[in-house]
Design a protein around this motif. Structure first.
Motif, short mmCIF file in Angstrom:
data_model
loop_
_atom_site.label_atom_id
_atom_site.label_comp_id
_atom_site.label_asym_id
_atom_site.label_seq_id
_atom_site.Cartn_x
_atom_site.Cartn_y
_atom_site.Cartn_z
N UNK A 1 -17.24 -27.08 -10.59
CA UNK A 1 -16.57 -27.78 -9.50
C UNK A 1 -15.71 -26.79 -8.72
N UNK A 2 -15.88 -26.81 -7.41
CA UNK A 2 -15.23 -25.80 -6.58
C UNK A 2 -14.31 -26.42 -5.56
N UNK A 3 -13.49 -25.57 -4.96
CA UNK A 3 -12.60 -26.00 -3.90
C UNK A 3 -11.18 -26.24 -4.37
N UNK A 4 -10.28 -26.27 -3.42
CA UNK A 4 -8.86 -26.48 -3.67
C UNK A 4 -8.43 -27.79 -3.01
N UNK A 5 -7.62 -28.57 -3.69
CA UNK A 5 -7.16 -29.84 -3.11
C UNK A 5 -6.48 -29.59 -1.77
N UNK A 6 -6.90 -30.29 -0.72
CA UNK A 6 -6.29 -30.11 0.60
C UNK A 6 -5.08 -31.02 0.81
N UNK A 7 -4.58 -31.58 -0.25
CA UNK A 7 -3.42 -32.46 -0.17
C UNK A 7 -2.56 -32.26 -1.42
N UNK A 15 -9.30 -42.40 -2.84
CA UNK A 15 -10.64 -43.00 -2.73
C UNK A 15 -11.55 -42.06 -1.97
N UNK A 16 -12.59 -41.60 -2.62
CA UNK A 16 -13.61 -40.79 -1.97
C UNK A 16 -14.66 -41.71 -1.38
N UNK A 17 -14.87 -41.60 -0.07
CA UNK A 17 -15.97 -42.32 0.58
C UNK A 17 -16.94 -41.26 1.08
N UNK A 18 -18.12 -41.24 0.45
CA UNK A 18 -19.11 -40.19 0.74
C UNK A 18 -20.45 -40.83 1.07
N UNK A 53 -10.50 -39.81 1.22
CA UNK A 53 -11.22 -38.54 1.40
C UNK A 53 -12.60 -38.92 1.92
N UNK A 54 -12.84 -38.61 3.17
CA UNK A 54 -14.08 -39.01 3.83
C UNK A 54 -15.01 -37.81 3.95
N UNK A 55 -16.16 -37.90 3.27
CA UNK A 55 -17.12 -36.81 3.28
C UNK A 55 -18.50 -37.34 3.70
N UNK A 56 -18.77 -37.43 5.00
CA UNK A 56 -20.08 -37.93 5.45
C UNK A 56 -21.16 -36.88 5.28
N UNK A 86 -17.62 -26.66 0.00
CA UNK A 86 -17.34 -26.84 -1.42
C UNK A 86 -17.49 -28.29 -1.83
N UNK A 87 -18.21 -28.50 -2.92
CA UNK A 87 -18.35 -29.84 -3.50
C UNK A 87 -17.92 -29.78 -4.95
N UNK A 88 -16.92 -30.52 -5.29
CA UNK A 88 -16.44 -30.52 -6.67
C UNK A 88 -15.07 -31.13 -6.77
N UNK A 89 -14.12 -30.58 -6.00
CA UNK A 89 -12.76 -31.12 -6.08
C UNK A 89 -12.73 -32.60 -5.72
N UNK A 90 -13.60 -33.00 -4.78
CA UNK A 90 -13.63 -34.40 -4.35
C UNK A 90 -14.03 -35.31 -5.52
N UNK A 91 -15.04 -34.88 -6.27
CA UNK A 91 -15.57 -35.67 -7.37
C UNK A 91 -14.59 -35.74 -8.52
N UNK A 92 -13.90 -34.63 -8.77
CA UNK A 92 -12.98 -34.57 -9.90
C UNK A 92 -11.64 -35.24 -9.60
N UNK A 93 -11.20 -35.19 -8.35
CA UNK A 93 -9.85 -35.65 -8.02
C UNK A 93 -9.77 -37.13 -7.66
#
Length: 425
Positions: free
Chosen positions: A195-201, A209-212, A247-250, A291-298
């Motif tokens: 899982x990659x990336x840094x939390x942007x908040x 809530x992740x809406x993807x 967290x909106x990831x279209x 990066x896809x990972x932080x969204x799924x984990x957080x």
């Protein structure tokens, strides 16, 4: 109208040609500045014939490939200029730009590629299949119950790396005379180990809530996208509470077929910006990064469409809901997880807050989720999937040695065929 339409098509083709030509120059300049790769060095190749629009299919494999490269040298064979341009800029493993069959032939002749991995079903994969004496392996770009996951094209590959028992069950229901035991190898979800990336908040008391959502699809059977049917209502409801962070990831292809779908996507993005402007502590996120990972984990709960994102989130073993397609012709495979998932109907989208609260607080829902995680991915302990991925490659390398020993005295059938290359180019 016909003349206007033809004119627009001509302009679009011209623009595409200009972009492609510019990308070719950029790629060649970038590669020319790098050291020439050693001959007979690479053992594993990832074949990617798509342009930049489908880079999401490659990006999720970056970290697993970087880890694999510690054991076997890996190269990405890129056929399209815009895809190669992105890969050269981003990839942690080397990239070769081979736009024509002649380029591909020359490169293969100078290397020792024994395993070729494919992340999608691009028709140009067929141009690579002509080369024997190496294993052609479909690794896909995600795990899902979409009809794409049971295409008869699986038979074109020597092997397919699949996530787990659910994938094999899915294939067994659709493919005739396909030896699942011999031609599929279970590896779990190696991406989940990276899982990659840094939390942007900055985390706080808000429920994340992740809406993807996926894209709108190009035919009724694949109309899984929810942006225009569920998205605006559910995002509006979540923004209004003051206790949720969205967290909106279209999908990057959102709106490529349906202009209204694209317009709804832009309205959601604008609503997030407006909510942040009104309350900077909300820290809602529009996420279009690689990066896809932080969204799924957080995320505390995820809302996704029928797509690989269902199973990316499932691998994280955390609560999720799936939007039910509005189009009755959309194909839904109810043999797997979708038979027991938490559905979100379009009519219930405005009530999404109550729906998410229910999913988060329901012990039965949590227990059911864990059962399906095991069925789809097997052992999800950190590092387990990576070891299975490496073990699968090691197995094929050993088999390559066995077959090479048997056929070492036979003539090479990979010689250049000018006429065939001319047709393929």
């Amino acid at each position: 109208m016909g003349i206007v339409s033809d004119g627009r098509k001509a302009v679009a083709l011209l623009r595409k040609a200009v972009v492609s030509r510019s990308a070719v120059r950029s790629v060649r300049r970038s590669l020319a500045a790098l050291p020439e790769p050693k001959e007979h060095h690479f053992r594993v190749a990832v074949y990617f014939a798509d342009g930049a629009v489908n880079m999401y299919q490659m990006r999720q494999w970056y970290k697993p490939l970087a880890e694999l490269e510690k054991h076997w040298p890996v190269v990405i064979l890129s056929r399209a200029a815009t895809g190669a341009q992105a890969l050269v800029a981003e990839s942690p493993v080397p990239v070769a730009f081979v736009p024509t069959v002649r380029d591909l032939e020359r490169y293969i002749a100078r290397q020792d590629i024994r395993v070729v991995l494919y992340v999608n079903q691009n028709t140009r994969n067929f141009q690579m299949f002509r080369y024997g004496r190496r294993w052609h392996v479909f690794i896909n770009h995600g795990e899902s119950d979409k009809m794409y996951m049971t295409t008869n094209q699986f038979k074109a590959y020597d092997y397919a790396f699949v996530a787990g028992d659910a994938a094999r069950e899915r294939l067994s229901r659709v493919l005739w005379d396909y030896d699942l035991e011999a031609r599929t190898i279970e590896i779990g979800r190696p991406q989940a180990d990276h899982y990659s990336g840094v939390l942007p908040y900055t985390p706080d008391e808000r429920t994340v809530v992740l809406y993807a959502p996926t894209w709108e699809g190009d035919r009724p059977s694949a109309h899984y996208g929810s942006i225009a049917t569920h998205g605006e209502a559910l995002v509006a409801a979540l923004l209004a509470t003051g206790r949720h962070r969205v967290v909106y990831r279209p999908h990057p292809r959102s709106g490529v077929v349906d202009a209204e779908y694209g317009a709804a996507n832009r309205r959601i993005i604008a609503s997030l910006a407006a909510a942040n402007a009104a309350d900077p502590t909300a820290q809602h996120v529009f996420d279009d990064g690689p990066d896809l990972g932080w969204q799924l984990a957080a995320a505390d709960v995820a809302i996704v469409d029928i797509s690989a994102m269902v199973y990316d989130r499932l691998a994280a073993d955390k609560p999720l809901m799936i939007t039910r397609p509005v189009d009755p012709e959309a194909v839904i495979d109810l043999h797997g997880y979708l038979s027991a998932c938490e559905w979100l109907d379009a009519a219930a989208a405005p009530s999404v807050v109550a729906e998410t609260d229910r999913v988060l607080g329901d012990p039965e829902s949590v227990a059911r989720l864990e059962e399906w995680v095991r069925r789809y991915f097997g052992d999800t302990r950190p590092g387990a999937a990576t070891e299975r991925f490496h073990g699968a490659i090691r197995r094929l390398m050993d088999q390559w040695d066995e077959w090479h020993t048997r056929t070492t005295d036979e003539p090479d059938d990979d010689e250049h065929d000018p006429e065939e290359a001319e047709l393929d180019d």
